[in-house]
Design an enzyme around this catalytic site. Structure first.
Site, PDB file in Angstrom:
ATOM      1  N   GLU A  90       0.827  -1.215   0.000  1.00 11.85           N
ATOM      2  CA  GLU A  90       0.000   0.000   0.000  1.00 11.85           C
ATOM      3  C   GLU A  90       0.853   1.253   0.000  1.00 11.85           C
ATOM      4  O   GLU A  90       1.910   1.300   0.610  1.00 11.85           O
ATOM      5  CB  GLU A  90      -0.899   0.016   1.243  1.00 11.85           C
ATOM      6  CG  GLU A  90      -2.019  -0.993   1.148  1.00 11.85           C
ATOM      7  CD  GLU A  90      -2.957  -0.916   2.338  1.00 11.85           C
ATOM      8  OE1 GLU A  90      -4.150  -1.192   2.149  1.00 11.85           O
ATOM      9  OE2 GLU A  90      -2.512  -0.601   3.455  1.00 11.85           O
ATOM     10  N   CYS A 103       3.296   8.602   0.848  1.00 13.08           N
ATOM     11  CA  CYS A 103       3.639   7.739   1.973  1.00 13.08           C
ATOM     12  C   CYS A 103       3.857   6.343   1.411  1.00 13.08           C
ATOM     13  O   CYS A 103       2.933   5.739   0.865  1.00 13.08           O
ATOM     14  CB  CYS A 103       2.491   7.767   2.980  1.00 13.08           C
ATOM     15  SG  CYS A 103       2.716   6.647   4.351  1.00 13.08           S
ATOM     16  N   CYS A 110       5.907  -6.254   8.826  1.00 19.41           N
ATOM     17  CA  CYS A 110       6.992  -5.660   9.619  1.00 19.41           C
ATOM     18  C   CYS A 110       7.333  -6.632  10.727  1.00 19.41           C
ATOM     19  O   CYS A 110       6.456  -7.281  11.288  1.00 19.41           O
ATOM     20  CB  CYS A 110       6.544  -4.320  10.204  1.00 19.41           C
ATOM     21  SG  CYS A 110       7.834  -3.479  11.143  1.00 19.41           S
ATOM     22  N   CYS A 114       5.162  -3.765  16.943  1.00 21.75           N
ATOM     23  CA  CYS A 114       4.701  -2.756  17.911  1.00 21.75           C
ATOM     24  C   CYS A 114       3.238  -3.041  18.258  1.00 21.75           C
ATOM     25  O   CYS A 114       2.425  -3.299  17.369  1.00 21.75           O
ATOM     26  CB  CYS A 114       4.852  -1.357  17.336  1.00 21.75           C
ATOM     27  SG  CYS A 114       6.559  -0.981  16.895  1.00 21.75           S
ATOM     28  N   CYS A 117       0.212  -1.181  16.279  1.00 18.05           N
ATOM     29  CA  CYS A 117       0.306  -0.905  14.841  1.00 18.05           C
ATOM     30  C   CYS A 117      -0.272  -2.049  14.009  1.00 18.05           C
ATOM     31  O   CYS A 117       0.087  -3.213  14.203  1.00 18.05           O
ATOM     32  CB  CYS A 117       1.774  -0.681  14.484  1.00 18.05           C
ATOM     33  SG  CYS A 117       2.070  -0.616  12.710  1.00 18.05           S
ATOM     34  N   LEU A 210       9.237   7.669  18.603  1.00 20.97           N
ATOM     35  CA  LEU A 210       9.589   7.488  20.010  1.00 20.97           C
ATOM     36  C   LEU A 210       8.379   6.920  20.761  1.00 20.97           C
ATOM     37  O   LEU A 210       8.462   5.859  21.352  1.00 20.97           O
ATOM     38  CB  LEU A 210      10.044   8.839  20.575  1.00 20.97           C
ATOM     39  CG  LEU A 210      10.655   8.850  21.966  1.00 20.97           C
ATOM     40  CD1 LEU A 210      11.820   7.885  22.077  1.00 20.97           C
ATOM     41  CD2 LEU A 210      11.119  10.263  22.329  1.00 20.97           C
ATOM     42  N   CYS A 328      -1.821   7.137   6.941  1.00 13.32           N
ATOM     43  CA  CYS A 328      -0.410   6.847   6.773  1.00 13.32           C
ATOM     44  C   CYS A 328       0.111   6.367   8.126  1.00 13.32           C
ATOM     45  O   CYS A 328      -0.176   6.951   9.147  1.00 13.32           O
ATOM     46  CB  CYS A 328       0.277   8.136   6.353  1.00 13.32           C
ATOM     47  SG  CYS A 328       1.948   7.912   5.847  1.00 13.32           S
TER      48      CYS A 328
HETATM   49  N1  SAH Z   1       8.280   1.483  10.874  1.00 15.64           N
HETATM   50  C1  SAH Z   1       8.466   2.885  10.809  1.00 15.64           C
HETATM   51  C2  SAH Z   1       7.676   3.548   9.720  1.00 15.64           C
HETATM   52  C3  SAH Z   1       6.243   3.117   9.532  1.00 15.64           C
HETATM   53  S1  SAH Z   1       5.119   3.470  10.833  1.00 15.64           S
HETATM   54  C4  SAH Z   1       8.179   3.511  12.147  1.00 15.64           C
HETATM   55  O1  SAH Z   1       7.569   2.865  12.983  1.00 15.64           O
HETATM   56  O2  SAH Z   1       8.593   4.645  12.335  1.00 15.64           O
HETATM   57  C5  SAH Z   1       4.883   5.228  10.699  1.00 15.64           C
HETATM   58  C6  SAH Z   1       4.324   5.879  11.971  1.00 15.64           C
HETATM   59  O3  SAH Z   1       2.983   5.474  12.223  1.00 15.64           O
HETATM   60  C7  SAH Z   1       5.101   5.544  13.245  1.00 15.64           C
HETATM   61  O4  SAH Z   1       5.432   6.717  13.917  1.00 15.64           O
HETATM   62  C8  SAH Z   1       4.126   4.725  14.060  1.00 15.64           C
HETATM   63  O5  SAH Z   1       4.366   4.895  15.446  1.00 15.64           O
HETATM   64  C9  SAH Z   1       2.799   5.294  13.609  1.00 15.64           C
HETATM   65  N2  SAH Z   1       1.635   4.445  13.831  1.00 15.64           N
HETATM   66  C10 SAH Z   1       1.552   3.107  13.760  1.00 15.64           C
HETATM   67  N3  SAH Z   1       0.293   2.688  14.028  1.00 15.64           N
HETATM   68  C11 SAH Z   1      -0.439   3.802  14.270  1.00 15.64           C
HETATM   69  C12 SAH Z   1      -1.791   4.038  14.602  1.00 15.64           C
HETATM   70  N4  SAH Z   1      -2.671   3.043  14.729  1.00 15.64           N
HETATM   71  N5  SAH Z   1      -2.198   5.322  14.788  1.00 15.64           N
HETATM   72  C13 SAH Z   1      -1.329   6.343  14.633  1.00 15.64           C
HETATM   73  N6  SAH Z   1      -0.050   6.177  14.305  1.00 15.64           N
HETATM   74  C14 SAH Z   1       0.407   4.923  14.145  1.00 15.64           C
HETATM   75 FE1  SF4 Z   2       6.685  -1.770  12.185  1.00 13.69          FE
HETATM   76 FE2  SF4 Z   2       4.402  -0.563  12.763  1.00 13.69          FE
HETATM   77 FE3  SF4 Z   2       6.320  -0.674  14.600  1.00 13.69          FE
HETATM   78 FE4  SF4 Z   2       6.618   0.915  12.418  1.00 13.69          FE
HETATM   79  S1  SF4 Z   2       5.103   1.138  14.041  1.00 13.69           S
HETATM   80  S2  SF4 Z   2       8.124  -0.489  13.298  1.00 13.69           S
HETATM   81  S3  SF4 Z   2       5.553  -0.354  10.869  1.00 13.69           S
HETATM   82  S4  SF4 Z   2       5.235  -2.447  13.739  1.00 13.69           S
END
Ligand code: SAH
Ligand code: SF4
Length: 336
Positions: A90, A103, A110, A114, A117, A210, A328
């Site tokens: 995507e 984006c 991944c 996290c 996410c 962070l 995004c």
């Molecule tokens: N893996 C990288 C880039 C992709 S995620 C990273 O984690 O930085 C991009 C951003 O989306 C990250 O800052 C992550 O914390 C945030 N993110 C993930 N899931 C989310 C959600 N459900 N709502 C808002 N932001 C989210």
């Molecule tokens: Fe992976 Fe989502 Fe964590 Fe970014 S926020 S590192 S995409 S699991």
């Protein structure tokens, strides 16, 4: 037949020189492909006919195939693209004042897992190749002009796929004409991979996800914090040259009752003291994988005002594209 987009410039140049053509034709062909974005050797009018016909017989133009495209009320458009092995990825096109933001994804799924996410919840399938990353950009560029910013905030952790990501940035810089200063790489903080990349692209912009100001909480929600704890990441960022530090964005996803208290805001402000950063607060995008909620508007504003009181520049990023599930940073391609 080989996909021309998968061929690196140096290899292509060697290849055509091996066929008896001068190397400068490689530059011209690459300009046609990435800058003028033609998908056909026969339109490359300054290339000798015999070379055009040789290329035609040996290479094909294969970009990811757009299989779904949905536009939300604010103009944000989510693209679902199918790759050659049938996997889907995507990308999101976000209209902004005076430019577009793309984006893009760096992996299918991944590994970081996290615990908020949607991408993380779907597990890991594979890394994207450099031409699958630039392929997303070339597809999105079919829809708009070239005033674009790129953010690696789609699926995947870009620094977990550093070689292909680096190659894609090189192609964008050298051939598509997108400067690394227009490209933001968002990472959970794999700092070992960060340093070589910054050496290669000193202007590349970095965003650090962070999200939590305490080691315990960050480890609970972001298991990678065990290997790359906050302390280590902040130390590395603090040691970057001042000019570089200016460009760092701290991302902080606000989750109700988890990391959105006034105490959390103060802890965050203290943690990054001394770093010349800007802070992006991202109210949580609710999804079906986790029970977490987005804090109220008032709570978000309170959090922001505490940080502003500590002299930080703070931006609240209500993720665009919520209505079409295109936010995004919470992409998750349907599989199968
Ligand atoms: N893996 C990288 C880039 C992709 S995620 C990273 O984690 O930085 C991009 C951003 O989306 C990250 O800052 C992550 O914390 C945030 N993110 C993930 N899931 C989310 C959600 N459900 N709502 C808002 N932001 C989210
Ligand atoms: Fe992976 Fe989502 Fe964590 Fe970014 S926020 S590192 S995409 S699991």
């Amino acid at each position: 037949m080989r996909n021309i987009y998968s061929v690196k410039y140096s290899e292509f140049k060697k290849h055509i020189m091996g066929q008896g053509y001068p190397g400068f034709h490689a530059d011209n062909v690459f300009r046609w492909i990435y800058s003028r974005r033609v998908k056909d050797f026969s339109s490359m009018t300054d290339i000798p006919l015999s070379l055009r016909s040789y290329l035609n017989d040996n290479f094909e133009f294969r970009l990811p195939e757009v299989v779904d495209k949905r536009t939300g009320p604010d103009g944000t458009t989510k693209f679902l693209m199918r790759l050659e092995d049938g996997e889907t990825v995507e990308s999101v096109l976000i209209p902004e004042k005076g430019h577009y933001t793309f984006c893009i994804s760096s992996q299918i799924g991944c590994k970081m897992g996290c615990k908020f996410c949607a991408t993380g919840a779907s597990g890991f399938v594979r890394n994207l190749k450099h031409f699958e990353i630039t392929g997303q950009i070339l597809r999105l560029l079919e829809n708009v002009d070239d005033r674009v910013n790129i953010v690696f905030m789609g699926m995947g952790e870009p620094l977990d796929n550093p070689d292909e990501v680096s190659m894609s940035i090189e192609v964008m810089r050298d051939w598509v004409g997108i400067s690394p200063r227009k490209i933001t790489l968002s990472t959970v903080g794999l700092v070992d991979q960060l340093e070589p990349l910054l050496k290669k692209f000193p202007n590349l912009r970095i965003a650090l996800s962070l999200n939590f100001a305490s080691e315990e909480k960050r480890t609970e929600f972001m298991p990678i914090n065990k290997k790359y704890p906050i302390k280590r990441i902040i130390k590395v960022l603090g040691e970057l040259p001042i000019k570089r530090r200016d460009r760092i964005t701290i991302e902080y996803v606000l989750i109700e009752g988890i990391n959105d208290s006034e105490k959390d805001a103060l802890a965050l402000g203290n943690l990054i003291k001394g770093l010349k950063v800007k802070i992006n607060l991202i109210p949580y995008n609710e999804n079906e994988f986790f029970p977490w909620k987005s804090p109220s508007y008032e709570k978000v504003e309170k959090f922001a005002s505490i940080l502003r009181g500590m002299k930080y520049s703070v931006f609240v990023r209500f993720s665009k594209g919520n209505e079409i599930k295109a936010a995004c940073g919470q992409l998750r391609a349907q599989r199968g």
